[in-house]
Design an enzyme around this catalytic site. Sequence first.
Site, PDB file in Angstrom:
ATOM      1  CB  CYS A 167      -0.990   0.053   1.311  1.00 21.78           C
ATOM      2  SG  CYS A 167      -0.169  -0.401   2.745  1.00 21.78           S
ATOM      3  CG  ASN A 168      -0.110   5.262   0.345  1.00 23.62           C
ATOM      4  OD1 ASN A 168      -1.296   4.664   0.354  1.00 23.62           O
ATOM      5  ND2 ASN A 168       0.505   6.148  -0.660  1.00 23.62           N
TER       6      ASN A 168
END
Length: 200
Positions: A148-149
């Site tokens: 994800c981030n």
Amino acid sequence: MHSLAKEIQAFSRDRLNTQCTRVTTVTGRQFVERRAGGQVTEEQVEGDGAGFGFVEDKSLDLQVGIVRPSLLLASQDVAHDIDTLQRYKVSHVLNVAYGVANLFPDQFAYKTLNILDVPDTDITSYLEECCSFIDQALKQSGVVLVHCNAGVSRSSSIVMGYLMLRDGLSFDDAYRHVKQARPSVCPNPGFYQQLQNYKP
């Protein structure tokens, strides 16, 4: 009570002590805010707005969590670092971030789901689709990177869900296993509770 009423009537803002607060804005502007007698004044101090009111972390997070030999968990930094991807022999990338580009579409098989990292997001509703992509990669003897981030909440929740759904692990065992692979993982409270209550 009478003396208190007199005291309140005799109260004057001019009798308040001067208060000084040093302020740094996010743009880096620094000033001293003085409050006296109901008046607020600003006095500029060093700092012309060229810096920031916070420390910007520009270091890359290239730590890869090896959950299974063919199932990896990391941040977007790893997904954007071709050397790291090649070193770990990644063939498939599951991107569950919101607004993070896939940089190497000619070199890896990608699946992208724009998932918001907020407690209200129904993370379990994405599990079957994510698991199918991982299964497909493993059938092709591939290595899947889930990111994800930050590689902390969304991607870790998906990987925990995969271990529960496909390997039959309890939530506690899945959490422990993923945490051991990547110690920084920390699903947001909503994801945590959803996975705890999840019955594959």
